[in-house]
Each structure stands twice: as structure tokens, then as C-alpha cells.
Design an enzyme around this catalytic site. Structure first.
Site, mmCIF file in Angstrom:
data_model
loop_
_atom_site.group_PDB
_atom_site.id
_atom_site.type_symbol
_atom_site.label_atom_id
_atom_site.label_comp_id
_atom_site.label_asym_id
_atom_site.label_seq_id
_atom_site.Cartn_x
_atom_site.Cartn_y
_atom_site.Cartn_z
ATOM 1 N N ASP A 178 -0.144 -5.728 -20.628
ATOM 2 C CA ASP A 178 0.781 -6.790 -20.120
ATOM 3 C C ASP A 178 0.662 -6.823 -18.681
ATOM 4 O OD1 ASP A 178 1.972 -6.844 -22.569
ATOM 5 O OD2 ASP A 178 3.888 -5.615 -21.947
ATOM 6 N N TYR A 220 6.672 -14.835 -20.472
ATOM 7 C CA TYR A 220 7.648 -14.206 -19.510
ATOM 8 C C TYR A 220 7.641 -15.086 -18.094
ATOM 9 C CZ TYR A 220 8.382 -10.750 -22.867
ATOM 10 O OH TYR A 220 8.657 -10.166 -23.974
ATOM 11 N N HIS A 246 -8.263 7.395 -1.494
ATOM 12 C CA HIS A 246 -7.144 6.886 -0.480
ATOM 13 C C HIS A 246 -5.925 6.806 -1.282
ATOM 14 C CE1 HIS A 246 -6.257 3.886 2.889
ATOM 15 N NE2 HIS A 246 -5.077 4.844 2.445
ATOM 16 N N HIS A 302 1.009 -1.252 0.016
ATOM 17 C CA HIS A 302 -0.222 0.052 0.192
ATOM 18 C C HIS A 302 0.885 1.374 0.108
ATOM 19 C CE1 HIS A 302 -3.039 2.888 0.794
ATOM 20 N NE2 HIS A 302 -2.531 3.081 1.984
ATOM 21 N N HIS A 361 0.735 5.856 -0.993
ATOM 22 C CA HIS A 361 -0.217 6.912 -1.618
ATOM 23 C C HIS A 361 0.542 7.571 -2.567
ATOM 24 C CE1 HIS A 361 -1.568 7.001 2.965
ATOM 25 N NE2 HIS A 361 -2.256 6.227 2.322
HETATM 26 ZN ZN LIG Z 1 -3.154 4.696 3.044
#
Ligand SMILES: [Zn+2]
Length: 236
Positions: A139, A233, A179, A114, A116
Site C-alpha cells: 500500500d 484512498y 546511516h 530524516h 535514525h
Molecule cells: Zn542522520
């Protein structure tokens, strides 16, 4: 789901290896300019082969509020798939519940990231999916990068939104509305790669839009690019 109070002996080596790996992968987030200050996190699942239903699996994640310069394998924390702390001197990242929810509801996922990152988060702020207008998107993502619901941190609503959006979707990335991006992969490294790539395509498609309307890629070409990249690949 059982809650071990410590790392079981038979998972010790795997947990220690994951701590090394996850600590090292955190360096990729500032390196690719995906994070500021202490934001962002990488986690990896540690599978327990003695519980094939996944109930004994653990996750390794960054502790809350630690500077990227201070991240070491020893500082990583271990949680169960309910997000409860199993091992670590500090509290786990505030996003741990979301990571844990993904692992417990998507058994194929071995890594979650995660950030930002600026451009991907800018798309998330508009709740607009990134259209598939680049061959590298076909891809890597197999189509557009979807938007997940608005969700407040503190319960499992972020995790639920990620799972509901990505389950059955080719994209390993979701833009959580207002977010930012969450990415998944077969391991933590694959999820980090998806986090780097989602920012890259968010930026490129944004720049393209400043010049005019980017042209979509026909679905048949998206499908063949995706199939070729994912199979030839050798990501499996
Ligand atoms: Zn966050």
C-alpha cells in the site's frame, strides 16, 4: 540560483504557515519513538509561484541541536534550495544540505524527514532492502524499501544518494547505508507518515524473520494493492 537575504514579502504568510506546520510535525518524531536527544529533522518546501522553475523556493527546517521540548514555530529556520540560511537565529540542521538537494532535484517533493529510528536503521546498517512481505508495505511503499549508498555528511553526497535511489521508485523511503532512513512526501506531513511507516514495517519484518522466512507478495498483487491505496484512498 538567487539567494534572497530575507524572506520575500509575497512568501511571508506561506513561510509562517510552514513554520507552524513543521514545528508541530516535529512532535510526531518523539511521539512515535523515532528519535533520541536532538537527532532527526522535518522540513517543508515553500513554493514561490513567481519562479515556476523552483529557483525561488525556500525550505523550513529545524535548527541544529535544539531539544524537541524547545521547538517552536519561531525557532524554525528558513533556507534557500542551496541550503543557505535566509532567516533564523540559529544555524540550520546539519542535514539541511541533503534536504535542499532533494527539493532542488525532485520538484514534486514538498516534505523531507530524516531519523535514525531503530529498526529502519538496523536494516540500513546491513545495507539490506526491506522485502515487500506485508500488504501495508505494498500500500504505502509499492514494493521493497531500497537502500541508498554510503555517504558522509558535509557535502551533497547524501542528497545525491537519496535522489538517485528514489527517483523513479515508488518508495517514499530510502535506507541510507550505515546511516538511517530519509523519507519524502508531497508535503511534510506525508513525509512524516512515511517515516513512521518505514519504522513500523522494518520492525514487523524483522520480527517475522525471527520466526522464519517471510513470504513475498506476488508482484501483480503488490501492483494492485499499491494502485488501489494510492488512488482510492485519495492521496492525490
Ligand atoms: Zn542522520
Amino acid at each position: 540560483m538567487s539567494t534572497p537575504t530575507e524572506v520575500p514579502a509575497h512568501l511571508r504568510a506561506a513561510v509562517d504557515a510552514a513554520k507552524e506546520n513543521v514545528a508541530a510535525l516535529h512532535a510526531e518524531l518523539p511521539r512515535w519513538e523515532l528519535v533520541v536527544w536532538t537527532a532527526g529533522n522535518v522540513s517543508e518546501r515553500v513554493r514561490d509561484d513567481r519562479t515556476p522553475d523552483g529557483s525561488g523556493d525556500l525550505l523550513v527546517i529545524k535548527p541544529s541541536g535544539v531539544s524537541y521540548d524547545d521547538i517552536t514555530p519561531e525557532s524554525m529556520v528558513v533556507c534557500d534550495l542551496d541550503g543557505k540560511l535566509v532567516e533564523g537565529d540559529r544555524s540550520p540542521s546539519s542535514d539541511t544540505a541533503a534536504h535542499a538537494y532533494v527539493y532542488s532535484h525532485m520538484p514534486e517533493v514538498g516534505g523531507v524527514v530524516h531519523t535514525h529510528s531503530t529498526y529502519a536503521t538496523a536494516w540500513a546498517a546491513r545495507a539490506e532492502e526491506i522485502p515487500c512481505v506485508l500488504t501495508m508495505m505494498a500500500d504505502e511503499f509499492g514494493g521493497p524499501i531500497p537502500v541508498g549508498p554510503f555517504a558522509i555528511i558535509g557535502d551533497d553526497s547524501i542528497g545525491r544518494g537519496i535522489v538517485e535511489t528514489l527517483r523513479g521508485h515508488r518508495s517514499p523511503a530510502v535506507l541510507m547505508r550505515n546511516h538511517g532512513p530519509f523519507t519524502i512526501g508531497k508535503d511534510a506531513r506525508a513525509a512524516v507518515k512515511a517515516a513512521v511507516m518505514v519504522e513500523e514495517v522494518a520492525r514487523t519484518v524483522h520480527v517475522s524473520r525471527q520466526l522464519g522466512e517471510p513470504l513475498p507478495i506476488a508482484q501483480e498483487h503488490v501492483d494492485s494493492l499499491y494502485a488501489r491505496y494510492q488512488n482510492v484512498y485519495g492521496q492525490h
